[in-house]
Write an enzyme that holds these catalytic residues in place. Structure first.
Site, mmCIF file in Angstrom:
data_model
loop_
_atom_site.group_PDB
_atom_site.id
_atom_site.type_symbol
_atom_site.label_atom_id
_atom_site.label_comp_id
_atom_site.label_asym_id
_atom_site.label_seq_id
_atom_site.Cartn_x
_atom_site.Cartn_y
_atom_site.Cartn_z
ATOM 1 N NE ARG A 6 -3.105 0.175 3.101
ATOM 2 C CZ ARG A 6 -2.587 0.615 4.256
ATOM 3 N NH1 ARG A 6 -2.149 1.851 4.355
ATOM 4 N NH2 ARG A 6 -2.510 -0.179 5.292
ATOM 5 C CE LYS A 32 -7.383 13.750 -18.990
ATOM 6 N NZ LYS A 32 -8.084 13.045 -17.972
ATOM 7 C CE1 TYR A 37 -11.248 17.245 -15.430
ATOM 8 C CE2 TYR A 37 -10.571 16.809 -13.177
ATOM 9 C CZ TYR A 37 -11.283 16.461 -14.309
ATOM 10 O OH TYR A 37 -12.044 15.325 -14.302
ATOM 11 C CG ASP A 65 -3.118 19.831 -13.805
ATOM 12 O OD1 ASP A 65 -2.452 19.245 -14.684
ATOM 13 O OD2 ASP A 65 -4.305 19.545 -13.551
HETATM 14 N N1 PLP Z 1 -5.999 17.782 -14.526
HETATM 15 C C1 PLP Z 1 -6.355 17.926 -15.797
HETATM 16 C C2 PLP Z 1 -5.784 19.058 -16.586
HETATM 17 C C3 PLP Z 1 -7.271 17.048 -16.385
HETATM 18 O O1 PLP Z 1 -7.630 17.224 -17.669
HETATM 19 C C4 PLP Z 1 -7.808 15.978 -15.602
HETATM 20 C C5 PLP Z 1 -8.791 15.035 -16.172
HETATM 21 O O2 PLP Z 1 -9.412 15.293 -17.170
HETATM 22 C C6 PLP Z 1 -7.416 15.863 -14.282
HETATM 23 C C7 PLP Z 1 -6.492 16.766 -13.773
HETATM 24 C C8 PLP Z 1 -7.946 14.763 -13.418
HETATM 25 O O3 PLP Z 1 -7.322 13.554 -13.738
HETATM 26 P P1 PLP Z 1 -7.990 12.115 -13.639
HETATM 27 O O4 PLP Z 1 -9.158 12.063 -14.558
HETATM 28 O O5 PLP Z 1 -6.858 11.192 -14.014
HETATM 29 O O6 PLP Z 1 -8.401 11.934 -12.209
#
Ligand code: PLP
Length: 394
Positions: free
Chosen positions: A64, A214, A116, A189
């Protein structure tokens, strides 16, 4: 439960891209010593032998908190980001929320208005119930951040650049300076930029985050998240503790798939960015496209900054369709090659009417279609979209 990690074996100083191509990770080579396999093994064990004198000299105790295949993929990503360490999670949301949860109750966060949507929603809706408050500002305006900082209380500034879905560019170095002056950490991010086109830690960020779902995987077949840190400091230890306590670590097979995905990351994202740039220019001349949002276009408000802080403009763009929301939804309904789906970064191109998903607090205009450019021939992608746009105006 977690034992200190043993020092990594000394490796030659291959470049991160070279190491990613061979999935080298923590080892000088991943060539498997028993069979000579040129593909790394998957370590599936959930538990590890304790030495007779009660120690865990292998550095592994339980699955874990830690896993050898996960560590291997983390080391490749840490190399790509120029990070001291990386940590993999079961999703991008698990990675992002772990940073905020590690701050603890009473913390104040400043995040962008354009980001996001699901993470913004969590920050504004769920995190306050845990005693963590967030203010959202226009992060492209450093003065807006300055005004939102609460001295002594603001612990984290969150940035997404390029950001969903307008692809605004945030000045990482400028924001890092403001955050640090206030005693706050900066997390970026960098999902859309990828480590190929941006390295936020080198510009002053403390943590970089990816929805690995992604581009890092690149094949729309695994949900995963990643963090990488400039320093493995106290906050980083708390983040690892959150991952362990919440059971948020990525599974070993998914980590192995990530190693495989990152082997081709460089070539995939460069091709996707090349096609995105071609499409941005051609769609900019289209009679039924009111505007194209792509940081590689000189007219984009973030173009100059993107050229300074990134080495490429990425594979994401948006178009605003003449005729408004109904015309945009209609065009998305008529494409044949583009897949009408959410997400981004895969080999197949995706189109999405973004306002339908983003909900309240989103800056997304209703006539906007978000395009994730895949690896198809860009001519086919253009022709398909062109047909779909023209058919609505026939
Ligand atoms: N950050 C961005 C820019 C995203 O496009 C996404 C998902 O679309 C996320 C974070 C969240 O990631 P996850 O869907 O892998 O949880």
């Amino acid at each position: 439960m977690t034992e200190p990690k043993p020092p990594a074996p000394k490796a030659p100083s291959w470049k991160p891209r070279t190491r990613a191509a061979q999935a080298m990770g923590t080892l000088p080579t991943h060539d498997e010593p028993v069979t000579g396999a040129v593909v790394p093994p998957v370590h599936m064990a959930t538990t590890y032998l304790r030495d007779p004198d009660n120690q865990y000299r292998s550095g592994y105790v339980y699955g874990r908190p830690d896993n050898a295949t996960v560590r291997q993929a983390e080391a490749v990503l840490a190399g790509l980001e120029g990070a001291e360490q990386a940590a993999l999670f079961g999703s991008g949301m698990a990675a992002a929320t772990a940073v905020v949860l590690a701050l603890g109750a009473g913390a104040h966060v400043v995040a962008p208005r354009e980001m996001y949507w699901a993470f913004r929603h969590w920050l504004l809706d769920a995190a306050p119930r845990l005693g963590i408050k967030t203010d959202c500002v226009d992060m492209t305006d450093p003065d807006a951040l300055r005004a939102a900082i609460r001295p002594g209380e603001t612990k984290l500034v969150w940035v997404e650049t390029p950001s969903n879905p307008l692809w605004s560019i945030t000045d990482i170095a400028a924001i890092a300076a403001i955050a640090h002056e206030a005693g706050a950490m900066l997390a970026v991010d960098s999902t859309v930029a990828t480590p190929v086109f941006a390295q936020p830690l080198k510009l002053g960020a403390d943590i970089v985050m990816h929805s690995a779902t992604k581009y890092l995987y690149g094949h729309s077949d695994v949900i995963a998240g990643a963090l990488a840190c400039a320093r493995s400091d106290e906050l980083w230890s708390r983040i690892l503790a959150v991952r362990s306590q919440h059971g948020a670590i990525l599974g070993p097979f998914e980590a192995w798939l990530l190693l495989r995905g990152m082997r081709t990351l460089d070539v995939r994202v460069r091709t996707q960015a090349e096609s995105a740039a071609l499409l941005a220019v051609r769609l900019g001349r289209h009679p039924h496209v009111a505007s194209v949002l792509y940081p590689g276009l000189p007219a984009h408000p973030g173009a100059a900054l993107a050229a300074r802080q990134m080495t490429g403009f990425g594979g994401m763009l948006s178009i605003r369709v003449t005729g408004g929301e109904a015309a945009a939804i209609g065009a998305a309904a008529r494409v044949e090659l583009w897949k009408r789906a959410t997400s981004l970064g895969g080999a197949e191109s995706l189109i999405e009417h973004r306002a339908s998903i983003e909900g309240a607090n989103s800056p997304c205009p209703p006539d906007l279609l978000r395009l994730s450019v895949g690896l198809e021939d860009p001519e086919d992608l253009y022709n398909d979209l062109d047909r779909a746009l023209r058919a609505g105006n026939a």
